[in-house]
Design a protein around this motif. Structure first.
Motif, mmCIF file in Angstrom:
data_model
loop_
_atom_site.group_PDB
_atom_site.id
_atom_site.type_symbol
_atom_site.label_atom_id
_atom_site.label_comp_id
_atom_site.label_asym_id
_atom_site.label_seq_id
_atom_site.Cartn_x
_atom_site.Cartn_y
_atom_site.Cartn_z
ATOM 1 N N UNK A 96 49.621 -45.915 86.953
ATOM 2 C CA UNK A 96 50.891 -46.136 86.264
ATOM 3 C C UNK A 96 50.601 -46.798 84.922
ATOM 4 N N UNK A 97 51.569 -46.764 83.999
ATOM 5 C CA UNK A 97 51.348 -47.478 82.730
ATOM 6 C C UNK A 97 50.971 -48.931 83.002
ATOM 7 N N UNK A 98 50.147 -49.483 82.122
ATOM 8 C CA UNK A 98 49.704 -50.856 82.381
ATOM 9 C C UNK A 98 50.881 -51.822 82.260
ATOM 10 N N UNK A 99 50.721 -53.002 82.796
ATOM 11 C CA UNK A 99 51.808 -53.962 82.886
ATOM 12 C C UNK A 99 52.143 -54.682 81.600
ATOM 13 N N UNK A 100 51.519 -54.318 80.473
ATOM 14 C CA UNK A 100 51.835 -54.992 79.218
ATOM 15 C C UNK A 100 53.270 -54.709 78.788
ATOM 16 N N UNK A 101 53.821 -53.589 79.210
ATOM 17 C CA UNK A 101 55.229 -53.272 78.955
ATOM 18 C C UNK A 101 55.909 -53.128 80.314
ATOM 19 N N UNK A 102 56.499 -54.214 80.773
ATOM 20 C CA UNK A 102 57.102 -54.224 82.103
ATOM 21 C C UNK A 102 58.151 -53.120 82.251
ATOM 22 N N UNK A 103 58.974 -52.923 81.240
ATOM 23 C CA UNK A 103 60.027 -51.895 81.317
ATOM 24 C C UNK A 103 59.451 -50.504 81.523
ATOM 25 N N UNK A 104 58.388 -50.202 80.810
ATOM 26 C CA UNK A 104 57.749 -48.882 80.943
ATOM 27 C C UNK A 104 57.115 -48.731 82.319
ATOM 28 N N UNK A 105 56.442 -49.776 82.779
ATOM 29 C CA UNK A 105 55.795 -49.708 84.080
ATOM 30 C C UNK A 105 56.829 -49.598 85.197
ATOM 31 N N UNK A 106 57.887 -50.393 85.140
ATOM 32 C CA UNK A 106 58.906 -50.336 86.200
ATOM 33 C C UNK A 106 59.662 -49.015 86.155
ATOM 34 N N UNK A 107 59.845 -48.434 84.969
ATOM 35 C CA UNK A 107 60.490 -47.119 84.874
ATOM 36 C C UNK A 107 59.638 -46.058 85.562
ATOM 37 N N UNK A 108 58.325 -46.093 85.320
ATOM 38 C CA UNK A 108 57.431 -45.130 85.968
ATOM 39 C C UNK A 108 57.427 -45.335 87.475
ATOM 40 N N UNK A 109 57.380 -46.579 87.904
ATOM 41 C CA UNK A 109 57.425 -46.856 89.341
ATOM 42 C C UNK A 109 58.729 -46.373 89.950
ATOM 43 N N UNK A 110 59.830 -46.474 89.202
ATOM 44 C CA UNK A 110 61.127 -46.050 89.744
ATOM 45 C C UNK A 110 61.182 -44.546 89.978
ATOM 46 N N UNK A 111 60.427 -43.786 89.213
ATOM 47 C CA UNK A 111 60.394 -42.329 89.411
ATOM 48 C C UNK A 111 59.679 -41.990 90.714
#
Length: 191
Positions: free
Chosen positions: A115-130
């Motif tokens: 998943x995208x790295x955790x430096x951008x929480x919003x991007x990482x949580x969006x990918x996890x939500x998919x």
């Protein structure tokens, strides 16, 4: 010539039918079914505007839908499980520290899985939500609690809810539970 027109017409009808089925599957009920509670959360964030929420979710699907999770080795799974057990075990004595460690561990685990790295929480949580819509809210709650939002009970509940995402990720998406080590007394110091 008539045969060519009929073939073109059949191809066009088939293409339209496929486009209709795809659109139907990725909007409305299909989006609600795919994203579950994440659908409702997104609609609420958009003040009930389902069209705006569905556009956002559709955009997430386009950005992260083709992401392929990498598997963890058995050794890595065991190391992550041990770290999570230590986090939960330390909660009673240091809840804020445990929440911060849970947030960092989830970010690291997600990154290690592709998943995208955790430096951008919003991007990482969006990918996890998919890919893990049923479980991502626990991660969001831990992340918010890390910022100092909520009581100790709120932090405890956040860690408990985040365990669902942790279990799915560490088990390579199979929903197996983390096995507790026998030397940890049941309920002692666990979140």
């Amino acid at each position: 010539m008539t045969t060519v027109v009929i073939i073109v017409a059949v191809v066009l009808v088939a293409a339209c039918a496929l486009a209709f089925l795809y659109t139907r599957r990725t909007s409305g009920h299909g989006m609600r079914r795919r994203f579950g509670p994440e659908y409702d959360r997104t609609v609420a964030r958009h003040d009930g505007d389902t069209k705006a929420a569905e556009r956002e979710l559709h955009e997430r699907l386009k950005r992260h839908g083709s992401l392929h999770e990498r598997s963890l080795t058995p050794e890595a799974r065991a190391q992550y499980a041990e770290r999570w057990t230590r986090i939960e075990g330390g909660f009673v004595d240091a809840p804020q520290q445990s929440v911060a460690e849970a947030d960092a561990l989830l970010a690291e685990l997600a990154r290690d899985l592709g998943f995208p790295d955790g430096s951008d929480f919003g991007e990482q949580s969006a990918a996890l939500s998919v890919h893990h819509a049923e479980h991502v809210n626990g991660y969001r709650r831990v992340h918010a609690a890390k910022q100092g939002e909520g009581s100790t009970e709120d932090m405890r509940e956040a860690v408990l809810e985040a365990r669902g995402l942790f279990n799915v990720l560490v088990s390579n998406g199979t929903d197996r539970q983390v096995h507790r080590h026998p030397h940890h007394a049941e309920g002692r110091g666990t979140a």
